[in-house]
Write a protein that holds these residues in place. Structure first.
Motif, short mmCIF file in Angstrom:
data_model
loop_
_atom_site.label_atom_id
_atom_site.label_comp_id
_atom_site.label_asym_id
_atom_site.label_seq_id
_atom_site.Cartn_x
_atom_site.Cartn_y
_atom_site.Cartn_z
N LEU A 141 -55.48 -56.08 30.10
CA LEU A 141 -55.15 -57.51 30.09
C LEU A 141 -55.68 -58.23 31.32
O LEU A 141 -55.71 -59.46 31.36
CB LEU A 141 -53.63 -57.70 29.99
CG LEU A 141 -53.01 -57.65 28.59
CD1 LEU A 141 -51.50 -57.78 28.68
CD2 LEU A 141 -53.58 -58.75 27.70
N LYS A 142 -56.08 -57.45 32.34
CA LYS A 142 -56.69 -58.08 33.52
C LYS A 142 -57.98 -58.81 33.14
O LYS A 142 -58.39 -59.75 33.85
CB LYS A 142 -56.96 -57.05 34.61
CG LYS A 142 -57.99 -56.00 34.25
CD LYS A 142 -58.13 -54.94 35.33
CE LYS A 142 -59.14 -53.88 34.91
NZ LYS A 142 -59.29 -52.81 35.91
N ILE A 143 -58.60 -58.42 32.02
CA ILE A 143 -59.77 -59.15 31.52
C ILE A 143 -59.36 -60.57 31.16
O ILE A 143 -60.06 -61.55 31.48
CB ILE A 143 -60.37 -58.45 30.29
CG1 ILE A 143 -60.89 -57.06 30.65
CG2 ILE A 143 -61.50 -59.29 29.68
CD1 ILE A 143 -61.36 -56.25 29.46
N ALA A 198 -60.48 -63.89 33.26
CA ALA A 198 -61.22 -64.93 32.54
C ALA A 198 -60.56 -66.29 32.72
O ALA A 198 -61.24 -67.30 32.99
CB ALA A 198 -61.29 -64.57 31.05
N LEU A 199 -59.24 -66.35 32.59
CA LEU A 199 -58.53 -67.63 32.72
C LEU A 199 -58.64 -68.19 34.13
O LEU A 199 -58.85 -69.40 34.32
CB LEU A 199 -57.06 -67.45 32.32
CG LEU A 199 -56.80 -67.07 30.85
CD1 LEU A 199 -55.32 -66.90 30.60
CD2 LEU A 199 -57.39 -68.12 29.92
N PHE A 200 -58.51 -67.33 35.15
CA PHE A 200 -58.64 -67.80 36.52
C PHE A 200 -60.09 -68.20 36.83
O PHE A 200 -60.33 -69.11 37.62
CB PHE A 200 -58.17 -66.73 37.51
CG PHE A 200 -56.67 -66.63 37.62
CD1 PHE A 200 -55.92 -67.73 38.00
CD2 PHE A 200 -56.01 -65.44 37.32
CE1 PHE A 200 -54.52 -67.65 38.11
CE2 PHE A 200 -54.63 -65.35 37.41
CZ PHE A 200 -53.88 -66.46 37.81
N SER A 201 -61.06 -67.51 36.21
CA SER A 201 -62.47 -67.88 36.41
C SER A 201 -62.76 -69.26 35.85
O SER A 201 -63.51 -70.05 36.44
CB SER A 201 -63.39 -66.85 35.73
OG SER A 201 -63.29 -65.59 36.35
N MET A 257 -60.60 -71.77 38.31
CA MET A 257 -60.93 -71.81 39.73
C MET A 257 -62.43 -71.91 40.00
O MET A 257 -62.85 -72.52 41.00
CB MET A 257 -60.37 -70.57 40.44
CG MET A 257 -58.84 -70.51 40.46
SD MET A 257 -58.22 -68.92 41.09
CE MET A 257 -58.88 -68.93 42.75
N LEU A 258 -63.25 -71.32 39.15
CA LEU A 258 -64.69 -71.30 39.37
C LEU A 258 -65.45 -72.21 38.41
O LEU A 258 -66.66 -72.37 38.54
CB LEU A 258 -65.24 -69.87 39.25
CG LEU A 258 -64.67 -68.83 40.22
CD1 LEU A 258 -65.29 -67.46 39.93
CD2 LEU A 258 -64.93 -69.23 41.66
N GLY A 259 -64.71 -72.79 37.44
CA GLY A 259 -65.38 -73.65 36.46
C GLY A 259 -66.27 -72.90 35.50
O GLY A 259 -67.20 -73.48 34.91
N LYS A 260 -66.00 -71.61 35.32
CA LYS A 260 -66.82 -70.80 34.43
C LYS A 260 -66.58 -71.18 32.98
O LYS A 260 -65.47 -71.53 32.60
CB LYS A 260 -66.50 -69.32 34.63
CG LYS A 260 -67.31 -68.37 33.78
CD LYS A 260 -66.94 -66.92 34.06
CE LYS A 260 -67.71 -65.97 33.16
NZ LYS A 260 -67.36 -64.55 33.40
N ARG A 261 -67.62 -71.12 32.16
CA ARG A 261 -67.48 -71.42 30.72
C ARG A 261 -67.58 -70.13 29.92
O ARG A 261 -68.47 -69.31 30.16
CB ARG A 261 -68.57 -72.39 30.28
CG ARG A 261 -68.40 -73.79 30.87
CD ARG A 261 -69.29 -74.78 30.15
NE ARG A 261 -69.05 -76.15 30.59
CZ ARG A 261 -69.54 -77.22 29.97
NH1 ARG A 261 -70.32 -77.07 28.90
NH2 ARG A 261 -69.28 -78.43 30.43
N GLN A 302 -66.34 -64.52 23.75
CA GLN A 302 -65.40 -64.16 24.81
C GLN A 302 -63.99 -64.67 24.51
O GLN A 302 -63.01 -63.95 24.73
CB GLN A 302 -65.91 -64.71 26.16
CG GLN A 302 -67.15 -63.97 26.64
CD GLN A 302 -67.75 -64.59 27.88
OE1 GLN A 302 -67.86 -65.82 28.00
NE2 GLN A 302 -68.16 -63.77 28.84
N TRP A 303 -63.88 -65.90 23.99
CA TRP A 303 -62.56 -66.41 23.61
C TRP A 303 -61.96 -65.56 22.48
O TRP A 303 -60.76 -65.24 22.50
CB TRP A 303 -62.66 -67.88 23.16
CG TRP A 303 -62.80 -68.85 24.30
CD1 TRP A 303 -63.87 -69.65 24.56
CD2 TRP A 303 -61.84 -69.13 25.33
NE1 TRP A 303 -63.65 -70.40 25.69
CE2 TRP A 303 -62.41 -70.11 26.17
CE3 TRP A 303 -60.57 -68.64 25.60
CZ2 TRP A 303 -61.74 -70.62 27.29
CZ3 TRP A 303 -59.90 -69.13 26.73
CH2 TRP A 303 -60.48 -70.11 27.54
#
Length: 326
Positions: A119-121, A125-128, A131-135, A140-141
């Protein structure tokens, strides 16, 4: 990339991921005479070992010169206190996470832990994204949804145990599940925070790991004092340590550094294979050797979903060929 190097990377990733979980689980459930080793002190020992390993790596990078090593450490750490302080936040979270992993593996079998910890994936992903503006792409969703469903199936209660044992196992499983879920969130946040710091500065990853280790050791010693102070005064900080304990400490300290060095040779598919093989090995060894886990059809279904989600998250769709350029 050479095929031999690719398979070596796969082997190292599988070995580190599987051996840490299994040795930690075995060390926390092994019945021995005398006091059991303190998880809080093992976390501190791992941080100190990691600092020593990183110092050696910096020493190597400076041409094995003690003068150059001293200058680099002084310039990058002592003379930049505000830069070093940035690592206090992820260091504190990583220290909490490392303590939680001991709690989780004291209450969950290795196979269930290994699958649930994926679940760390999701959290990463959510924090990326935030916090990083990653798409994230559609695959992936979709993989994150499949991942949550798979973990839910893995945690589905089994009806194959008697009621007295079921009440006991339910209580310990809840503690283990709460610990691993908290570890997933802390891992996701600290990992993305650390990535953000690395992208904003030019310091080497080894210097950053020394800074992390220094703060981690301080926070870890605070944890030892608060939670195990009386036991340390009675039996010492390294009570109950054995060769197995030091193996766990070494795997926890050096494992992350090994992965950092190897990961540049591993693509997403290779990391997916490593995760899948690690889950399969943990399940087989938990069943045949540790004998603390009896797989059910529901567990297998959930594990297959988690493995599939891991591959799908790393899948990169190739752009369609442009006919006009043919």
């Amino acid at each position: 990339m050479p095929v031999n190097l690719k398979f070596l990377s796969l082997g190292v990733l599988v070995f580190q991921t599987t051996s840490l979980v299994l040795t930690m689980r075995f060390s926390r459930t092994l019945k021995e005479d005398g006091p059991r080793y303190l998880a809080s002190s093992a976390v501190v020992a791992a941080e100190l070992l990691k600092i020593g390993a990183c110092v050696l790596l910096v020493f190597k990078d400076t041409g094995c010169s003690l003068t150059a090593l001293n200058r680099v450490l002084h310039d990058e750490i002592v003379n930049k206190p505000m830069e070093s302080l940035k690592l206090a936040v992820p260091a504190g979270i990583y220290t909490l996470q490392n303590n939680l992993l001991y709690v989780a593996l004291s209450n969950l079998d290795a196979a269930t832990y290994q699958v649930t910890y994926q679940l760390k994936i999701l959290t990463t992903a959510l924090f990326s994204v935030s916090m990083l503006g990653k798409r994230l792409n559609i695959y992936q969703w979709l993989s994150l949804v499949i991942l949550m469903i798979g973990v839910a199936f893995v945690q589905w209660p089994s009806d194959s145990v008697d009621s007295a044992q079921k009440d006991l196992s339910t209580g310990s499983q809840f503690v283990g599940l709460a610990a691993v879920l908290t570890a997933c969130f802390s891992s996701g946040f600290a990992g993305v925070y650390f990535e953000k710091i690395l992208k904003e500065t030019k310091q080497s990853v080894w210097i950053r790991n020394i800074q992390l280790g220094l703060f981690g050791a301080v926070f870890g010693l605070m944890g030892v004092y608060v939670y195990d102070g009386e036991r340390v005064q009675e039996h010492g900080m390294f009570q109950g340590y054995s060769a197995l304990t030091w193996a766990v400490v070494s795997l926890q300290a050096l494992g992350g550094l090994v992965i950092a060095a190897v990961i540049k040779y591993a693509d997403n598919i290779l990391k997916g294979f490593a995760t899948s093989l690690s889950i399969i090995l943990s399940t087989l060894i938990s069943y045949f050797w540790l004998q603390d886990f009896v797989p059910t059809s529901v567990f297998f279904f959930g594990a297959v979903l988690v493995i599939a989600a891991t591959f799908l998250y790393g899948y990169e769709a190739k752009p369609a060929a442009n006919p006009s350029k043919a």
